[in-house]
Write an enzyme that holds these catalytic residues in place. Structure first.
Site, mmCIF file in Angstrom:
data_model
loop_
_atom_site.group_PDB
_atom_site.id
_atom_site.type_symbol
_atom_site.label_atom_id
_atom_site.label_comp_id
_atom_site.label_asym_id
_atom_site.label_seq_id
_atom_site.Cartn_x
_atom_site.Cartn_y
_atom_site.Cartn_z
ATOM 1 C CB CYS A 111 -0.961 -0.011 1.182
ATOM 2 S SG CYS A 111 -1.925 -1.511 1.255
ATOM 3 C CG HIS A 245 -3.353 2.999 1.941
ATOM 4 N ND1 HIS A 245 -3.965 2.580 0.783
ATOM 5 C CD2 HIS A 245 -3.435 1.949 2.811
ATOM 6 C CE1 HIS A 245 -4.389 1.337 0.939
ATOM 7 N NE2 HIS A 245 -4.086 0.932 2.151
ATOM 8 C CG ASN A 275 -6.975 -1.234 1.393
ATOM 9 O OD1 ASN A 275 -6.246 -0.940 0.452
ATOM 10 N ND2 ASN A 275 -6.507 -1.578 2.578
HETATM 11 N N1 COA Z 1 -19.000 -8.567 9.879
HETATM 12 C C1 COA Z 1 -19.615 -8.684 11.059
HETATM 13 N N2 COA Z 1 -18.954 -8.966 12.200
HETATM 14 C C2 COA Z 1 -17.621 -9.114 12.108
HETATM 15 C C3 COA Z 1 -16.917 -9.009 10.891
HETATM 16 C C4 COA Z 1 -17.665 -8.730 9.744
HETATM 17 N N3 COA Z 1 -17.108 -8.608 8.546
HETATM 18 N N4 COA Z 1 -15.607 -9.221 11.124
HETATM 19 C C5 COA Z 1 -15.476 -9.435 12.434
HETATM 20 N N5 COA Z 1 -16.699 -9.382 13.034
HETATM 21 C C6 COA Z 1 -17.013 -9.544 14.450
HETATM 22 C C7 COA Z 1 -15.982 -10.372 15.189
HETATM 23 O O1 COA Z 1 -16.248 -11.743 15.135
HETATM 24 C C8 COA Z 1 -16.118 -9.822 16.586
HETATM 25 O O2 COA Z 1 -17.241 -10.399 17.195
HETATM 26 P P1 COA Z 1 -17.229 -10.756 18.766
HETATM 27 O O3 COA Z 1 -17.027 -9.434 19.464
HETATM 28 O O4 COA Z 1 -18.579 -11.364 18.978
HETATM 29 O O5 COA Z 1 -16.081 -11.690 18.943
HETATM 30 C C9 COA Z 1 -16.427 -8.339 16.377
HETATM 31 O O6 COA Z 1 -16.984 -8.260 15.062
HETATM 32 C C10 COA Z 1 -15.223 -7.452 16.470
HETATM 33 O O7 COA Z 1 -14.171 -8.041 15.697
HETATM 34 P P2 COA Z 1 -12.768 -7.336 15.523
HETATM 35 O O8 COA Z 1 -11.891 -8.207 14.708
HETATM 36 O O9 COA Z 1 -12.312 -6.884 16.885
HETATM 37 O O10 COA Z 1 -13.223 -6.069 14.673
HETATM 38 P P3 COA Z 1 -12.462 -4.696 14.491
HETATM 39 O O11 COA Z 1 -13.177 -3.629 15.185
HETATM 40 O O12 COA Z 1 -10.998 -4.854 14.746
HETATM 41 O O13 COA Z 1 -12.677 -4.471 12.940
HETATM 42 C C11 COA Z 1 -11.379 -4.532 10.947
HETATM 43 C C12 COA Z 1 -12.098 -5.362 12.002
HETATM 44 C C13 COA Z 1 -10.736 -5.500 9.955
HETATM 45 C C14 COA Z 1 -12.404 -3.677 10.214
HETATM 46 C C15 COA Z 1 -10.314 -3.623 11.643
HETATM 47 O O14 COA Z 1 -9.489 -4.410 12.484
HETATM 48 C C16 COA Z 1 -9.466 -2.898 10.662
HETATM 49 O O15 COA Z 1 -9.938 -2.060 9.933
HETATM 50 N N6 COA Z 1 -8.136 -3.145 10.650
HETATM 51 C C17 COA Z 1 -7.224 -2.552 9.715
HETATM 52 C C18 COA Z 1 -7.313 -3.309 8.430
HETATM 53 C C19 COA Z 1 -6.660 -2.619 7.282
HETATM 54 O O16 COA Z 1 -6.856 -1.445 7.080
HETATM 55 N N7 COA Z 1 -5.883 -3.379 6.517
HETATM 56 C C20 COA Z 1 -5.215 -2.939 5.373
HETATM 57 C C21 COA Z 1 -4.090 -2.024 5.732
HETATM 58 S S1 COA Z 1 -3.206 -1.563 4.365
#
Ligand code: COA
Length: 320
Positions: A111, A245, A275
């Site tokens: 990225c 980004h 993304n």
């Molecule tokens: N839809 C619904 N629920 C979801 C889900 C989805 N797509 N993905 C995860 N969940 C659930 C999980 O199971 C968890 O449930 P629980 O609390 O019952 O266990 C809850 O939502 C929270 O999960 P978590 O993994 O803590 O979510 P988060 O707030 O960290 O969000 C991302 C997940 C991926 C959106 C976030 O971590 C993120 O944006 N990270 C950066 C990713 C990124 O930008 N990557 C590229 C960089 S170049």
């Protein structure tokens, strides 16, 4: 002197997939995706290849710059998702657009790719080797996405963006790039070259520890921006736009908060594209350029961050 952006172009695939369509594939919903990421839809390359999208974006950038293909001395393509290992995507773009005088190569900096491509072209300019370049970033992340993994399939999209650079900017700005291979495990995708028959597994798709990446971005990106400003003796108030980004709206809002900057200085189009890795910055830059949002002389701070881990930033003075 340094690299001035003289024209921009972009390409997004025809097929659009909204969050409701993703909710038919994995257990998720539109509200969750919008709230956690800001993403509403993404373009998916059903028929387009990465090199086709790269070439289309390149043609549009040349047209926008009013430049002829023969003027281009250097083509750098940033990608992690080309369908070709060889020839490189930059050579494919060269052939497609007829830039027969250009030296061509690809880089994979995930990225951060577009920002690093700009930094490399600028370094070639500073060394006196070239004075006109085309930098392109193009991705088909949908081909590397596990459409049964709700951690990742909600995030990514496909597209391409490009810019024509000329060594005409009066002031030279120093870029900053950092890497942390020790944290590379947080975002991986294994090459399919070592694939034994029947051994295809999740490792061959993008695999991500979302929380680790989130923490990395929110910590490192404000540090990066401060370092770029300090290195160039530029004050925060002088920056008109932070073109970042487009990973996630919560990351960008957190960065703005850390810096005490208004969110409006962090434009976003991730709602429509998701993304798109290296392509996200030039897709946004091209949108801003075509909407007339960028004024001559404005300072733009570009920052990319992602797999590697890598993060890179620089300042560009808008010159169109
Ligand atoms: N839809 C619904 N629920 C979801 C889900 C989805 N797509 N993905 C995860 N969940 C659930 C999980 O199971 C968890 O449930 P629980 O609390 O019952 O266990 C809850 O939502 C929270 O999960 P978590 O993994 O803590 O979510 P988060 O707030 O960290 O969000 C991302 C997940 C991926 C959106 C976030 O971590 C993120 O944006 N990270 C950066 C990713 C990124 O930008 N990557 C590229 C960089 S170049």
């Amino acid at each position: 002197m340094s690299a001035a952006i003289c024209g921009t172009g972009s390409y997004a695939p025809d097929y659009i997939m909204d969050n409701n369509r993703i909710a038919e594939l994995v257990e998720t919903n539109d509200d969750w995706i919008k709230e956690r990421t800001g993403i509403r839809k993404r373009h998916i390359a059903k028929t387009e290849t990465t090199t086709f999208m790269a070439s289309e974006a390149a043609k549009r950038a040349l047209e926008n710059a009013g430049a002829e293909p023969e003027e281009i001395e250097l083509i750098i393509v940033a990608t992690l998702s080309s369908e070709l290992i060889v020839p490189c995507s930059a050579c494919e773009v060269q052939r497609e657009i007829g830039a027969k005088n250009a030296a061509c190569f690809d880089i994979n900096a995930a990225c951060s790719g577009f920002v690093i491509a700009y930094n490399m072209a600028d370094a070639f300019f500073a060394a006196g080797q070239y004075s006109t370049a085309l930098i392109v970033a193009a991705e088909s992340l949908s081909k590397l996405t596990d459409w049964t993994d709700r951690n990742t399939c909600i995030l990514f999209g496909d597209g391409a963006g490009a810019a024509v650079l000329k060594n005409t900017s009066d002031r030279h700005y120093n870029s900053v790039t950092h890497s942390d291979g020790g944290k590379g495990w947080a975002l991986t995708c294994k090459n399919r070259l070592d694939l034994e028959e029947g051994r295809f597994s999740r490792e061959h798709y993008i695999d991500m520890n979302g929380q680790e990446i989130f923490k990395f971005a929110v910590r490192r990106v404000p540090e990066l921006i401060r370092e770029v400003l300090q290195k160039n003796k530029v004050e925060q108030e002088e920056i008109a736009w932070y073109v970042m980004h487009q990973a996630n709206c919560r990351i960008l809002e957190a960065v703005a908060r850390h810096l005490g900057e208004p969110a409006m200085k962090f434009p976003m189009n991730l709602q429509h594209y998701g993304n798109t890795s290296s392509a996200s910055i030039p897709l946004l830059l091209d949108e801003m350029n075509r909407k007339g949002m960028l004024k001559k002389g404005e300072k733009i701070l570009m920052a990319g961050f992602g797999a590697g881990l890598t993060w890179s930033g620089n300042i560009v003075e808008w010159s169109i």
